[in-house]
Design an enzyme around this catalytic site. Structure first.
Site, PDB file in Angstrom:
ATOM      1  N   ASN A  15       0.838  -1.208   0.000  1.00  0.00           N
ATOM      2  CA  ASN A  15       0.000   0.000   0.000  1.00  0.00           C
ATOM      3  C   ASN A  15       0.869   1.254   0.000  1.00  0.00           C
ATOM      4  O   ASN A  15       0.559   2.232  -0.669  1.00  0.00           O
ATOM      5  CB  ASN A  15      -0.956   0.005   1.192  1.00  0.00           C
ATOM      6  CG  ASN A  15      -2.203  -0.804   0.910  1.00  0.00           C
ATOM      7  OD1 ASN A  15      -3.057  -0.389   0.133  1.00  0.00           O
ATOM      8  ND2 ASN A  15      -2.299  -1.987   1.504  1.00  0.00           N
ATOM      9  N   MET A 137       0.413  -2.610  12.207  1.00  0.00           N
ATOM     10  CA  MET A 137      -0.365  -3.630  12.905  1.00  0.00           C
ATOM     11  C   MET A 137      -0.561  -3.373  14.407  1.00  0.00           C
ATOM     12  O   MET A 137      -0.782  -4.302  15.177  1.00  0.00           O
ATOM     13  CB  MET A 137       0.267  -5.009  12.687  1.00  0.00           C
ATOM     14  CG  MET A 137       0.362  -5.408  11.218  1.00  0.00           C
ATOM     15  SD  MET A 137      -1.199  -5.293  10.312  1.00  0.00           S
ATOM     16  CE  MET A 137      -1.951  -6.845  10.801  1.00  0.00           C
ATOM     17  N   ARG A 138      -0.494  -2.122  14.836  1.00  0.00           N
ATOM     18  CA  ARG A 138      -0.751  -1.801  16.251  1.00  0.00           C
ATOM     19  C   ARG A 138      -2.002  -0.950  16.360  1.00  0.00           C
ATOM     20  O   ARG A 138      -2.211  -0.059  15.534  1.00  0.00           O
ATOM     21  CB  ARG A 138       0.395  -0.988  16.860  1.00  0.00           C
ATOM     22  CG  ARG A 138       1.723  -1.602  16.721  1.00  0.00           C
ATOM     23  CD  ARG A 138       2.157  -2.319  17.990  1.00  0.00           C
ATOM     24  NE  ARG A 138       3.080  -3.362  17.598  1.00  0.00           N
ATOM     25  CZ  ARG A 138       3.020  -4.619  18.009  1.00  0.00           C
ATOM     26  NH1 ARG A 138       2.095  -4.997  18.858  1.00  0.00           N
ATOM     27  NH2 ARG A 138       3.882  -5.503  17.579  1.00  0.00           N
ATOM     28  N   LEU A 140      -3.694   2.071  17.979  1.00  0.00           N
ATOM     29  CA  LEU A 140      -3.181   3.284  18.617  1.00  0.00           C
ATOM     30  C   LEU A 140      -4.058   3.666  19.802  1.00  0.00           C
ATOM     31  O   LEU A 140      -5.282   3.563  19.727  1.00  0.00           O
ATOM     32  CB  LEU A 140      -3.142   4.425  17.602  1.00  0.00           C
ATOM     33  CG  LEU A 140      -2.143   4.208  16.446  1.00  0.00           C
ATOM     34  CD1 LEU A 140      -2.383   5.236  15.345  1.00  0.00           C
ATOM     35  CD2 LEU A 140      -0.703   4.281  16.950  1.00  0.00           C
ATOM     36  N   ASN A 159      -6.676   4.787   8.033  1.00  0.00           N
ATOM     37  CA  ASN A 159      -6.242   3.394   8.037  1.00  0.00           C
ATOM     38  C   ASN A 159      -6.918   2.649   6.889  1.00  0.00           C
ATOM     39  O   ASN A 159      -8.011   3.031   6.463  1.00  0.00           O
ATOM     40  CB  ASN A 159      -6.642   2.744   9.367  1.00  0.00           C
ATOM     41  CG  ASN A 159      -6.189   1.298   9.462  1.00  0.00           C
ATOM     42  OD1 ASN A 159      -5.077   0.955   9.063  1.00  0.00           O
ATOM     43  ND2 ASN A 159      -7.055   0.428   9.975  1.00  0.00           N
ATOM     44  N   HIS A 161      -8.312  -1.205   5.957  1.00  0.00           N
ATOM     45  CA  HIS A 161      -8.636  -2.472   6.607  1.00  0.00           C
ATOM     46  C   HIS A 161      -9.092  -3.479   5.551  1.00  0.00           C
ATOM     47  O   HIS A 161      -9.901  -3.142   4.685  1.00  0.00           O
ATOM     48  CB  HIS A 161      -9.736  -2.247   7.649  1.00  0.00           C
ATOM     49  CG  HIS A 161     -10.098  -3.511   8.358  1.00  0.00           C
ATOM     50  ND1 HIS A 161      -9.290  -4.050   9.324  1.00  0.00           N
ATOM     51  CD2 HIS A 161     -11.135  -4.358   8.196  1.00  0.00           C
ATOM     52  CE1 HIS A 161      -9.823  -5.196   9.733  1.00  0.00           C
ATOM     53  NE2 HIS A 161     -10.948  -5.395   9.065  1.00  0.00           N
ATOM     54  N   ASP A 197     -10.753  -0.380  14.454  1.00  0.00           N
ATOM     55  CA  ASP A 197     -11.401  -0.397  13.138  1.00  0.00           C
ATOM     56  C   ASP A 197     -12.852   0.098  13.179  1.00  0.00           C
ATOM     57  O   ASP A 197     -13.701  -0.392  12.437  1.00  0.00           O
ATOM     58  CB  ASP A 197     -11.342  -1.821  12.528  1.00  0.00           C
ATOM     59  CG  ASP A 197      -9.921  -2.350  12.414  1.00  0.00           C
ATOM     60  OD1 ASP A 197      -9.027  -1.572  12.051  1.00  0.00           O
ATOM     61  OD2 ASP A 197      -9.709  -3.542  12.698  1.00  0.00           O
ATOM     62  N   LEU A 224      -5.553  -5.653  -4.830  1.00  0.00           N
ATOM     63  CA  LEU A 224      -5.601  -4.835  -6.048  1.00  0.00           C
ATOM     64  C   LEU A 224      -6.538  -3.645  -5.848  1.00  0.00           C
ATOM     65  O   LEU A 224      -6.270  -2.530  -6.306  1.00  0.00           O
ATOM     66  CB  LEU A 224      -6.081  -5.675  -7.234  1.00  0.00           C
ATOM     67  CG  LEU A 224      -5.051  -6.637  -7.827  1.00  0.00           C
ATOM     68  CD1 LEU A 224      -5.696  -7.563  -8.868  1.00  0.00           C
ATOM     69  CD2 LEU A 224      -3.898  -5.852  -8.454  1.00  0.00           C
ATOM     70  N   GLU A 226      -7.312  -2.342  -2.843  1.00  0.00           N
ATOM     71  CA  GLU A 226      -6.697  -1.458  -1.841  1.00  0.00           C
ATOM     72  C   GLU A 226      -5.771  -0.440  -2.490  1.00  0.00           C
ATOM     73  O   GLU A 226      -5.770   0.744  -2.138  1.00  0.00           O
ATOM     74  CB  GLU A 226      -5.876  -2.269  -0.824  1.00  0.00           C
ATOM     75  CG  GLU A 226      -6.699  -3.160   0.078  1.00  0.00           C
ATOM     76  CD  GLU A 226      -5.853  -3.791   1.195  1.00  0.00           C
ATOM     77  OE1 GLU A 226      -4.875  -3.169   1.640  1.00  0.00           O
ATOM     78  OE2 GLU A 226      -6.172  -4.918   1.625  1.00  0.00           O
TER      79      GLU A 226
HETATM   80  C1  GRF Z   1      -3.308  -4.854   3.841  1.00  0.00           C
HETATM   81  O1  GRF Z   1      -4.155  -5.923   3.470  1.00  0.00           O
HETATM   82  C2  GRF Z   1      -4.046  -3.858   4.692  1.00  0.00           C
HETATM   83  O2  GRF Z   1      -5.412  -3.788   4.404  1.00  0.00           O
HETATM   84  C3  GRF Z   1      -3.848  -4.396   6.077  1.00  0.00           C
HETATM   85  O3  GRF Z   1      -2.548  -4.947   6.090  1.00  0.00           O
HETATM   86  C4  GRF Z   1      -2.173  -5.305   4.747  1.00  0.00           C
HETATM   87  C5  GRF Z   1      -0.890  -4.559   4.482  1.00  0.00           C
HETATM   88  O4  GRF Z   1      -0.291  -4.911   3.302  1.00  0.00           O
HETATM   89  N1  GRF Z   1      -4.070  -3.357   7.063  1.00  0.00           N
HETATM   90  P1  GRF Z   1       0.968  -4.069   2.774  1.00  0.00           P
HETATM   91  O5  GRF Z   1       2.011  -4.008   3.893  1.00  0.00           O
HETATM   92  O6  GRF Z   1       0.495  -2.694   2.386  1.00  0.00           O
HETATM   93  O7  GRF Z   1       1.479  -4.853   1.609  1.00  0.00           O
END
Ligand code: GRF
Length: 259
Positions: A15, A137-138, A140, A159, A161, A197, A224, A226
């Site tokens: 991302n 992955m935390r 906040l 964020n 998700h 979330d 794809l 995202e």
């Molecule tokens: C993604 O699926 C996002 O939605 C989730 O963690 C994943 C991160 O993928 N929060 P990347 O590190 O952007 O490849």
């Protein structure tokens, strides 16, 4: 020059790459001014370096070990007890109403605030308009969120998700959607609030879960989406078109203003 964006990651950073590319080719009117990670050595950091973006790491697991081995060593950055108490009692209990169980009791919360303070010290080296969580992955805590969102009506943390919220919050959105047997899944971009979330939704994309899909290709289809959705939502922010409004039922939602 557009908006100044900070990005937090914990992993591969696909991302992040999509956002860097969109800044590069003008789909986002802005630039990424730093990438921070809570995990050392991840691929996302390489992506940032390759793009010439400054990086920092506050390694969560390493720092946690050191903190609990010798908390005194962290006196210089640990928020003071009354500050911790204020956030813990006044804010954390209200986060419990949002189903957060991630922070534990006072001792763990004090650690969490120390970790967040270390992150904030790095963040504050840069002036940013928007903080983007891209696979960070935390969860906040209210301490961190309040420092970023001085004005509650103008949230500044986004964020992404991997599920169609409010279904399947947590760490494995695609897996949870797939294993439940949903016929559609997808991804959601939202502003971050005190819950896990739960914040106001900015955009969503759906993907079908077809009979011959495996979890692996279902995830691929989601990712794809995202990579398109996140830059679009960031651009809406850059254009000043996102407005958080409160409905009669108390729910805070995002209105997208016309151009
Ligand atoms: C993604 O699926 C996002 O939605 C989730 O963690 C994943 C991160 O993928 N929060 P990347 O590190 O952007 O490849």
């Amino acid at each position: 020059m557009g908006i100044r964006i900070g990005v937090l990651i914990s992993g591969g950073g696909t991302n992040l790459q999509a956002i860097l590319d969109a800044c590069q080719d003008g789909r986002i009117d802005g630039q990424v001014v730093f990438v921070g990670s809570d995990v050392s050595g991840v691929r996302g950091l390489e992506r940032a370096e390759k793009a010439g973006v400054p990086t920092f790491v506050v390694d969560y697991s390493e720092t946690r070990k050191k903190y609990f081995a010798n908390p005194g060593e962290f006196r210089w950055c640990r928020p003071n007890d009354s500050e911790i108490g204020k956030v813990f009692y006044e804010k954390y209990f209200s986060t419990k109403a949002h189903n957060i169980r991630a922070f534990g009791g006072f001792v763990n919360f004090a650690w969490r605030m120390t970790f967040e303070k270390l992150m904030l010290m790095q963040l504050n080296e840069h002036q940013i308009d928007l903080l983007v969580l891209a696979g960070f992955m935390r969860v906040l805590s209210p301490y961190f969120i309040d420092q970023m969102n001085q004005d509650q009506d103008k949230p500044r943390i986004m964020n992404i998700h991997p599920a169609l919220l409010p279904a399947f919050p947590g760490t494995d959105g695609y897996g949870d959607t797939f294993r439940y047997g949903c016929k559609v899944g997808g991804c959601t971009v939202h502003f971050v609030d005190y819950g896990e979330d739960t914040g106001p939704i900015i955009g969503q994309r759906a993907v079908p879960n077809l009979p011959d899909d495996t979890l692996e290709n279902f995830k691929k289809k989601g990712l794809l989406q995202e990579w398109e959705l996140y830059p679009e939502c960031i651009q809406l922010f850059a254009e000043g078109r996102l407005k958080v409004v409160e409905l009669e039922n108390g729910r805070r939602v995002v209105d997208i203003m016309p151009k």
